[in-house]
Design a protein around this motif. Structure first.
Motif, PDB file in Angstrom:
ATOM      1  N   THR A   4       0.838  -1.202   0.000  1.00  0.00           N
ATOM      2  CA  THR A   4       0.000   0.000   0.000  1.00  0.00           C
ATOM      3  C   THR A   4       0.872   1.251   0.000  1.00  0.00           C
ATOM      4  OG1 THR A   4      -1.720  -1.195   1.200  1.00  0.00           O
ATOM      5  CG2 THR A   4      -1.856   1.212   1.224  1.00  0.00           C
ATOM      6  N   ILE A   5       0.623   2.082  -0.971  1.00  0.00           N
ATOM      7  CA  ILE A   5       1.388   3.325  -1.107  1.00  0.00           C
ATOM      8  C   ILE A   5       0.442   4.489  -0.817  1.00  0.00           C
ATOM      9  CG2 ILE A   5       2.746   4.774  -2.672  1.00  0.00           C
ATOM     10  CD1 ILE A   5       2.860   1.916  -4.328  1.00  0.00           C
ATOM     11  N   LEU A   6       0.743   5.206   0.237  1.00  0.00           N
ATOM     12  CA  LEU A   6      -0.052   6.385   0.598  1.00  0.00           C
ATOM     13  C   LEU A   6       0.626   7.629   0.034  1.00  0.00           C
ATOM     14  CD1 LEU A   6      -2.257   7.811   2.445  1.00  0.00           C
ATOM     15  CD2 LEU A   6      -0.468   7.854   4.210  1.00  0.00           C
ATOM     16  N   VAL A   7      -0.172   8.491  -0.584  1.00  0.00           N
ATOM     17  CA  VAL A   7       0.372   9.757  -1.079  1.00  0.00           C
ATOM     18  C   VAL A   7      -0.220  10.863  -0.193  1.00  0.00           C
ATOM     19  CG1 VAL A   7       0.643  11.279  -3.059  1.00  0.00           C
ATOM     20  CG2 VAL A   7       0.493   8.797  -3.403  1.00  0.00           C
ATOM     21  N   ALA A   8       0.649  11.589   0.489  1.00  0.00           N
ATOM     22  CA  ALA A   8       0.136  12.524   1.494  1.00  0.00           C
ATOM     23  C   ALA A   8       0.970  13.788   1.603  1.00  0.00           C
ATOM     24  CB  ALA A   8       0.097  11.828   2.857  1.00  0.00           C
ATOM     25  N   ASN A   9       0.287  14.872   1.816  1.00  0.00           N
ATOM     26  CA  ASN A   9       0.872  16.166   2.174  1.00  0.00           C
ATOM     27  C   ASN A   9      -0.293  17.049   2.623  1.00  0.00           C
ATOM     28  OD1 ASN A   9       1.701  18.973   1.970  1.00  0.00           O
ATOM     29  ND2 ASN A   9       3.544  18.217   0.987  1.00  0.00           N
ATOM     30  N   PRO A  10      -0.139  17.763   3.730  1.00  0.00           N
ATOM     31  CA  PRO A  10      -1.270  18.547   4.233  1.00  0.00           C
ATOM     32  C   PRO A  10      -1.633  19.726   3.337  1.00  0.00           C
ATOM     33  CG  PRO A  10       0.710  19.054   5.475  1.00  0.00           C
ATOM     34  CD  PRO A  10       1.047  17.894   4.583  1.00  0.00           C
ATOM     35  N   LYS A  11      -0.716  20.139   2.495  1.00  0.00           N
ATOM     36  CA  LYS A  11      -0.952  21.330   1.669  1.00  0.00           C
ATOM     37  C   LYS A  11      -1.842  20.988   0.485  1.00  0.00           C
ATOM     38  CE  LYS A  11       0.539  25.674   1.235  1.00  0.00           C
ATOM     39  NZ  LYS A  11      -0.717  26.236   0.789  1.00  0.00           N
ATOM     40  N   GLY A  12      -2.860  21.790   0.270  1.00  0.00           N
ATOM     41  CA  GLY A  12      -3.722  21.595  -0.890  1.00  0.00           C
ATOM     42  C   GLY A  12      -2.946  21.865  -2.172  1.00  0.00           C
ATOM     43  N   GLY A  13      -3.231  21.098  -3.184  1.00  0.00           N
ATOM     44  CA  GLY A  13      -2.630  21.336  -4.494  1.00  0.00           C
ATOM     45  C   GLY A  13      -1.165  20.964  -4.613  1.00  0.00           C
ATOM     46  N   SER A  14      -0.658  20.165  -3.677  1.00  0.00           N
ATOM     47  CA  SER A  14       0.771  19.835  -3.726  1.00  0.00           C
ATOM     48  C   SER A  14       1.092  18.753  -4.760  1.00  0.00           C
ATOM     49  CB  SER A  14       1.263  19.407  -2.342  1.00  0.00           C
ATOM     50  OG  SER A  14       0.510  18.305  -1.884  1.00  0.00           O
ATOM     51  N   GLY A  15       0.074  18.080  -5.252  1.00  0.00           N
ATOM     52  CA  GLY A  15       0.304  17.070  -6.294  1.00  0.00           C
ATOM     53  C   GLY A  15      -0.056  15.649  -5.882  1.00  0.00           C
ATOM     54  N   LYS A  16      -0.813  15.508  -4.816  1.00  0.00           N
ATOM     55  CA  LYS A  16      -1.174  14.175  -4.321  1.00  0.00           C
ATOM     56  C   LYS A  16      -1.977  13.374  -5.343  1.00  0.00           C
ATOM     57  CE  LYS A  16      -3.162  16.194  -0.750  1.00  0.00           C
ATOM     58  NZ  LYS A  16      -2.641  17.567  -0.822  1.00  0.00           N
ATOM     59  N   THR A  17      -3.000  14.008  -5.887  1.00  0.00           N
ATOM     60  CA  THR A  17      -3.862  13.287  -6.819  1.00  0.00           C
ATOM     61  C   THR A  17      -3.122  12.994  -8.127  1.00  0.00           C
ATOM     62  OG1 THR A  17      -5.811  14.288  -5.815  1.00  0.00           O
ATOM     63  CG2 THR A  17      -6.083  13.403  -8.034  1.00  0.00           C
ATOM     64  N   THR A  18      -2.277  13.911  -8.519  1.00  0.00           N
ATOM     65  CA  THR A  18      -1.471  13.687  -9.733  1.00  0.00           C
ATOM     66  C   THR A  18      -0.552  12.479  -9.537  1.00  0.00           C
ATOM     67  OG1 THR A  18      -1.556  16.037 -10.228  1.00  0.00           O
ATOM     68  CG2 THR A  18       0.213  14.773 -11.284  1.00  0.00           C
ATOM     69  N   LEU A  19       0.114  12.434  -8.395  1.00  0.00           N
ATOM     70  CA  LEU A  19       0.994  11.290  -8.133  1.00  0.00           C
ATOM     71  C   LEU A  19       0.193  10.003  -7.995  1.00  0.00           C
ATOM     72  CD1 LEU A  19       3.789  12.292  -5.581  1.00  0.00           C
ATOM     73  CD2 LEU A  19       3.971  11.965  -8.040  1.00  0.00           C
ATOM     74  N   SER A  20      -0.916  10.070  -7.300  1.00  0.00           N
ATOM     75  CA  SER A  20      -1.714   8.857  -7.039  1.00  0.00           C
ATOM     76  C   SER A  20      -2.244   8.249  -8.334  1.00  0.00           C
ATOM     77  CB  SER A  20      -2.910   9.182  -6.137  1.00  0.00           C
ATOM     78  OG  SER A  20      -2.482   9.725  -4.935  1.00  0.00           O
ATOM     79  N   THR A  21      -2.827   9.102  -9.159  1.00  0.00           N
ATOM     80  CA  THR A  21      -3.434   8.583 -10.390  1.00  0.00           C
ATOM     81  C   THR A  21      -2.355   8.045 -11.333  1.00  0.00           C
ATOM     82  OG1 THR A  21      -3.489  10.855 -11.234  1.00  0.00           O
ATOM     83  CG2 THR A  21      -5.526  10.003 -10.317  1.00  0.00           C
ATOM     84  N   ASN A  22      -1.222   8.721 -11.366  1.00  0.00           N
ATOM     85  CA  ASN A  22      -0.142   8.243 -12.246  1.00  0.00           C
ATOM     86  C   ASN A  22       0.484   6.953 -11.732  1.00  0.00           C
ATOM     87  OD1 ASN A  22       0.712  10.076 -14.707  1.00  0.00           O
ATOM     88  ND2 ASN A  22      -0.113  11.417 -13.127  1.00  0.00           N
ATOM     89  N   LEU A  23       0.611   6.856 -10.415  1.00  0.00           N
ATOM     90  CA  LEU A  23       1.156   5.610  -9.850  1.00  0.00           C
ATOM     91  C   LEU A  23       0.224   4.433 -10.141  1.00  0.00           C
ATOM     92  CD1 LEU A  23       2.575   6.451  -6.300  1.00  0.00           C
ATOM     93  CD2 LEU A  23       3.810   5.329  -8.178  1.00  0.00           C
ATOM     94  N   ALA A  24      -1.055   4.660  -9.902  1.00  0.00           N
ATOM     95  CA  ALA A  24      -2.024   3.583 -10.162  1.00  0.00           C
ATOM     96  C   ALA A  24      -2.005   3.218 -11.645  1.00  0.00           C
ATOM     97  CB  ALA A  24      -3.420   4.019  -9.727  1.00  0.00           C
ATOM     98  N   GLY A  25      -1.959   4.229 -12.484  1.00  0.00           N
ATOM     99  CA  GLY A  25      -1.925   3.990 -13.932  1.00  0.00           C
ATOM    100  C   GLY A  25      -0.667   3.249 -14.361  1.00  0.00           C
ATOM    101  N   TYR A  26       0.410   3.531 -13.671  1.00  0.00           N
ATOM    102  CA  TYR A  26       1.661   2.834 -13.988  1.00  0.00           C
ATOM    103  C   TYR A  26       1.528   1.326 -13.731  1.00  0.00           C
ATOM    104  CZ  TYR A  26       6.252   0.844 -13.141  1.00  0.00           C
ATOM    105  OH  TYR A  26       7.332   0.005 -13.145  1.00  0.00           O
ATOM    106  N   PHE A  27       1.026   0.971 -12.555  1.00  0.00           N
ATOM    107  CA  PHE A  27       0.887  -0.455 -12.223  1.00  0.00           C
ATOM    108  C   PHE A  27      -0.092  -1.131 -13.186  1.00  0.00           C
ATOM    109  CE2 PHE A  27       2.354   1.015  -7.960  1.00  0.00           C
ATOM    110  CZ  PHE A  27       3.518   0.265  -7.938  1.00  0.00           C
ATOM    111  N   ALA A  28      -1.186  -0.442 -13.454  1.00  0.00           N
ATOM    112  CA  ALA A  28      -2.173  -1.011 -14.377  1.00  0.00           C
ATOM    113  C   ALA A  28      -1.539  -1.260 -15.745  1.00  0.00           C
ATOM    114  CB  ALA A  28      -3.364  -0.064 -14.495  1.00  0.00           C
ATOM    115  N   GLY A  29      -0.752  -0.307 -16.189  1.00  0.00           N
ATOM    116  CA  GLY A  29      -0.101  -0.418 -17.497  1.00  0.00           C
ATOM    117  C   GLY A  29       0.871  -1.586 -17.567  1.00  0.00           C
ATOM    118  N   ARG A  30       1.381  -1.977 -16.423  1.00  0.00           N
ATOM    119  CA  ARG A  30       2.278  -3.138 -16.387  1.00  0.00           C
ATOM    120  C   ARG A  30       1.505  -4.436 -16.276  1.00  0.00           C
ATOM    121  NH1 ARG A  30       7.598  -3.114 -13.394  1.00  0.00           N
ATOM    122  NH2 ARG A  30       6.582  -5.041 -12.829  1.00  0.00           N
TER     123      ARG A  30
END
Ligand SMILES: Nc1ncnc2c1ncn2[C@@H]1O[C@H](COP(=O)(O)OP(=O)(O)OP(=O)(O)O)[C@@H](O)[C@H]1O
Ligand SMILES: [Mg+2]
Length: 211
Positions: A4-30
């Motif tokens: 389980t990989i948690l992507v976290a930072n308290p600051k809004g807009g720091s890139g959590k969703t960008t990292l999360s969606t790309n990480l998930a997409g990476y595994f799916a692509g493999r």
């Protein structure tokens, strides 16, 4: 066993969703089975997933707003969990406990750095981290290495005894992909993304490494 990989930072807009969606997409692509959990009330990751074209490698989405973050994750080898801005207290502790690895995106802005400093200190106090059951690493987000802000970020990150995995540049590629329910790794045919793949490599190696 799920990693389980948690992507976290308290600051809004720091890139959590960008990292999360790309990480998930990476595994799916493999061709790996992967679940994308969304702890955020805004459910941006799940909205992205709902837009994902059916012909692309599939990702299992789960609404992780409630306490039951780990339940679904047990059935897949990879789980990526996107978290909300401002996550703190018990919710943060629980998320840390669940995670094998935590990725913290940090932008080169003093406001982000200030917010991140306390967050990192708090997370480092968590038992799972102290006992080396959960590992923490940082990703510089939207970094232009030529800027003073980038130098300040680098200097700031030196304070912590934590791996700084990579610096991802500021590029519309993320936005353009996300708008279609895609990630970088769905776009191999697009030449513009080659530099981005290179920047992702150390991050991918870290998340995939067996600790
Ligand atoms: N490396 C990047 N280059 C260009 N734009 C980026 C990059 N990373 C993130 N962004 C953009 O910055 C904005 C905020 O990113 P994102 O939504 O991933 O942050 P977040 O931490 O999930 O925000 P929130 O705390 O509101 O959930 C988005 O529009 C996203 O496309
Ligand atoms: Mg988000």
């Amino acid at each position: 066993m799920t990693t389980t990989i948690l992507v976290a930072n308290p600051k809004g807009g720091s890139g959590k969703t960008t990292l999360s969606t790309n990480l998930a997409g990476y595994f799916a692509g493999r061709g790996e089975r992967v679940a994308l959990g969304d702890m955020d009330r805004q459910q941006s990751s799940l909205t992205w997933l709902s837009m994902r074209p059916a012909e692309l490698p599939s990702i299992l989405g789960w609404d992780a707003r409630e306490e039951e973050v780990p339940k679904l994750a047990h059935k897949v080898p990879w789980a990526v969990v996107d978290s909300p801005a401002g996550m703190h207290g018990k919710r943060l502790s629980e998320a840390v406990k669940l995670a094998d690895k935590i990725v913290v995106p940090v932008q080169p802005s003093v406001f982000d750095m200030w917010a991140t400093e306390d967050f990192i200190k708090t997370v480092l106090e968590e038992k799972a981290i102290r006992k080396h059951r959960t590992f923490l690493a940082i990703v510089g987000m939207r970094v232009d290495p030529r800027t003073r802000a980038a130098a300040m970020l680098e200097q700031f990150l030196e304070k912590f005894d934590l791996p700084v995995l990579t610096y991802l540049r500021d590029t519309q590629n993320y936005m353009n992909a996300a708008a279609e329910g895609e990630c970088l790794f769905d776009r191999h045919s697009i030449q513009r993304t080659e530099r981005d793949f290179e920047q992702w490599q150390p991050l991918l190696e870290w998340v995939e490494a067996v600790e």
